[in-house]
Enzyme design. Structure first.
Site, short mmCIF file in Angstrom:
data_model
loop_
_atom_site.label_atom_id
_atom_site.label_comp_id
_atom_site.label_asym_id
_atom_site.label_seq_id
_atom_site.Cartn_x
_atom_site.Cartn_y
_atom_site.Cartn_z
N GLN A 1 -23.69 90.15 39.94
CA GLN A 1 -23.07 90.75 38.75
C GLN A 1 -23.40 92.24 38.68
O GLN A 1 -22.54 93.07 38.34
CB GLN A 1 -23.58 90.06 37.48
CG GLN A 1 -23.37 88.56 37.43
CD GLN A 1 -21.94 88.15 37.69
OE1 GLN A 1 -21.00 88.71 37.14
NE2 GLN A 1 -21.76 87.16 38.56
N TYR B 1 -26.02 80.42 39.09
CA TYR B 1 -24.66 79.96 39.41
C TYR B 1 -23.58 80.84 38.79
O TYR B 1 -23.84 81.68 37.95
CB TYR B 1 -24.45 78.48 39.08
CG TYR B 1 -24.65 77.97 37.67
CD1 TYR B 1 -24.65 78.77 36.56
CD2 TYR B 1 -24.79 76.59 37.47
CE1 TYR B 1 -24.80 78.25 35.29
CE2 TYR B 1 -24.93 76.05 36.21
CZ TYR B 1 -24.94 76.88 35.12
OH TYR B 1 -25.08 76.34 33.87
N GLU B 2 -22.35 80.63 39.30
CA GLU B 2 -21.19 81.49 38.98
C GLU B 2 -21.43 82.95 39.35
O GLU B 2 -21.01 83.86 38.64
CB GLU B 2 -20.82 81.36 37.48
CG GLU B 2 -20.41 79.97 37.07
CD GLU B 2 -19.32 79.36 37.94
OE1 GLU B 2 -18.55 80.12 38.55
OE2 GLU B 2 -19.27 78.12 38.03
N GLY B 3 -22.12 83.15 40.45
CA GLY B 3 -22.43 84.51 40.91
C GLY B 3 -23.79 84.92 40.38
O GLY B 3 -23.97 85.10 39.17
N ARG C 1 -17.73 82.76 34.17
CA ARG C 1 -18.85 83.70 34.03
C ARG C 1 -19.11 84.03 32.56
O ARG C 1 -20.27 84.14 32.15
CB ARG C 1 -18.56 84.97 34.85
CG ARG C 1 -18.77 84.73 36.32
CD ARG C 1 -18.35 85.89 37.20
NE ARG C 1 -18.72 85.59 38.59
CZ ARG C 1 -18.39 86.35 39.63
NH1 ARG C 1 -17.68 87.45 39.45
NH2 ARG C 1 -18.77 86.01 40.85
#
Length: 592
Positions: free
Chosen positions: A445, A438-440, A297
């Site tokens: 977040q 992507y990556e959350g 992230r």
């Protein structure tokens, strides 16, 4: 135009805004020689300019090709990757016991920005390998480390993260990939994963996949997920590569951007099941995977910074070359460069200021991660870990939002030519779009920031950070420097608004969670812009104190951010605290 790493800006951000210099002076970095930082960044910048940047457009236009389970990358990419690993760039922050250079995460973060700016699709590959390295070092057995870690650290082999399935995206607990334990202690993995970045490619001989799967008797949801290391090729006792494992790319995605980065569908089990090795303990895979995800992230946040800086540099160069119209009041024949027009200057200043703010937020996250493992005092380490946890959703969410906005403005500065692929401005816009997903996703977040990070220890980490920002505002006001304009006033108002919003949300996280969640995204925006504004102000103060020849430029940049961007904090406060009912009415509006 090509890319040039803004080394002076990066060093000011790293040393002062992010606090690297203060952390070194406090002894948190041991005997690390800070003088090496500039030299590392200079060399990284040269490699990026000479090798990676020229391949950016090539990769976008050529893309990748899948044939019989094998992916071929764009021309020049395997050679560039080979030169990149030979230069030791993959090993910058890797553990020294396994061939790494052991440099701070903060230094690697600055390098990650450079790789991302010069060639976003290329830089994505080592970003995932770094995450794999971290997970293996933290949770892998000694035997797995001995076989795989040195190869991952050097970059001779790359790594992947395999979470997503067609029915299990953000809801990882819904995954169906199965793992069955064998008599020899290995596992057989069967299932399909989608959206696997660099799941197959021709740049290395082996790929080390980290796969989430569920054992037959595992609990439901995320509590029943385990993490497995699944190599593309098995490794013989002498370290040579052996038989092909039962994991193949069965498809590749055709995407809006990032054309040179292979995004694969990975299939396991067509030939009895892929052989996997347990990482960590059974049913503890999410804990292990989060080690990878938090590092990733931050890396994605740095992608946002990198693509923003590349888009800004290109827009600035175009604005100085493109002639259209006349400067107001100017007499004579001929047109002026569009740079003379106030609205173009406004866009360019916004691009530069927001990029600088996002950069420092990411670097500060990296410094906090360093201190959380390097400091001698347990309390200092714990406080730094809490600071890193608080900053991570902003590093990822705020910085990638900025990457998208700056790339958008880059197209706008180019005018009609920005809509034409040959200028390259459109590629930055297309490539940046995935970073908020992507990556959350950035919505996740924001939820993480409000429900976990804000509420941690009753908000102690937030109050500690806001106290530091308040001290910076006091310094600005005490300087009585007219060049700062209303910077101090605007930042103080933003900080006061952020404090009120934080208290309001903290009260509702437990008592009225839907109200808190409705305001999560504008809160992340408010926190990021206030934090970024104060950080830029601290950098400007440091530049003046150090006699930096560009000090006036940094003061002007901090002033612009405070007077044009941080001022939104008050409106965002009202959005958070007054909009819950309008969000609650969504069903009636959207589904009625």
């Amino acid at each position: 135009m090509t890319y040039r790493a803004p080394i002076s800006d990066m060093l000011l951000s790293l040393n002062h805004g992010a606090g690297l210099k203060a952390a070194m002076e406090a002894g948190h970095y041991g005997d690390f020689d800070g003088d090496i930082v500039a030299a590392v960044l200079e060399e990284a910048g040269k490699f990026a300019t000479d090798v990676l940047a020229p391949l950016n457009k090539v990769g976008d236009e050529h893309g990748i090709k899948l044939d019989d389970g094998k992916v071929t990358t764009a021309p020049g990419w395997p050679d560039a990757y080979k030169r990149w690993t030979e230069g030791g760039w993959n090993a910058v922050s890797g553990p020294e016991d396994f061939g790494g250079q052991g440099l701070p995460i903060a230094i690697n973060a600055a390098c990650t920005e450079i790789w991302s700016a010069s060639n976003l699709a290329f830089g994505l590959c080592p970003l995932l390998t770094a995450s794999a390295m971290e997970a293996l070092e933290a949770h892998g057995s000694d035997e797995l480390k001995k076989i795989y870690l040195e190869k991952l650290v050097s970059g001779e082999w790359t790594g992947t993260m395999q979470l997503t399935e067609p029915q299990a995206g953000s809801d990882v607990g819904a995954l169906r990939t199965r793992a069955e334990k064998m008599a020899d202690g290995t596992y057989r993995i069967k299932g399909t994963k989608i959206f696997i970045t660099y799941g197959e490619h021709d740049m290395t001989d082996n790929i080390v996949h980290f796969v989430l799967a569920r054992l037959p008797d595992a609990p439901t949801g995320t509590k029943g997920i385990s993490l497995f290391l699944v190599p593309k090729f098995m490794v013989n006792a002498d370290g040579s590569l052996g038989a092909r494992n039962d994991i193949f790319a069965s498809g590749v995605e055709h995407k809006l951007g990032m054309h040179a980065s292979p995004t694969c569908t990975m299939t396991m089990g067509d030939h009895g099941g892929a052989i996997g090795f347990l990482v960590g303990e059974e049913n503890q895979g999410m804990r292990c995977m989060f080690t990878m995800m938090n590092q990733a992230r931050l890396g994605v946040g740095l992608e946002g910074v990198g693509v923003a800086d590349r888009a800004y540099q290109q827009a600035l160069a175009y604005a100085q070359e493109r002639k259209q119209g006349r400067a107001l009041g100017k007499k004579g024949d001929g047109s002026d460069a569009i740079f003379v027009h106030p609205d173009v200057k406004r866009m360019l200043m916004r691009m530069r200021a927001q990029t600088a703010a996002a950069r420092t937020i990411c670097y500060a996250t990296a410094v906090a991660l360093d201190v959380s493992t390097r400091a001698n005092d347990p309390k200092v380490r714990a406080d730094a870990a809490a600071r890193a946890a608080l900053l991570t959703p902003m590093a990822k969410g705020y910085s990638t939002d900025i990457g998208n906005e700056v790339a958008y403005l880059g197209v706008q500065v180019h005018g009609g030519m920005g809509f034409i692929e040959e200028t390259g401005a459109a590629q930055h816009y297309r490539d940046a779009r995935i970073t908020t997903i992507y990556e959350g996703t950035n919505g996740i977040q924001a939820i993480d920031l409000v429900t976990r990070k804000l509420a941690a220890n009753g908000g102690a980490s937030v109050w500690a950070l806001l106290d530091e920002l308040a001290a910076t505002v006091k310094q600005i006001e005490a300087s009585n420097d007219p060049a700062f304009g209303t910077t101090g006033v605007k930042l103080r108002e933003a900080l006061e608004a952020l404090t009120r919003t934080s208290k309001w949300l903290l009260e509702r996280v437990a008592s009225a969670p839907n109200e808190a969640l409705a305001g999560a995204t504008p809160y992340l925006q408010q926190f990021g812009s206030t934090l970024g504004g104060c950080m830029l102000a601290s950098e400007a103060l440091a530049a003046k104190a150090d006699g930096n020849t560009d000090a006036s430029r940094y003061v002007s940049l901090a002033r612009f951010f405070a007077e044009n961007i941080a001022v939104q904090a008050g409106a965002l406060e009202r959005t958070v605290t007054e909009s819950a009912e309008s969000v609650a009415a969504a069903d009636a509006v959207l589904l009625g």
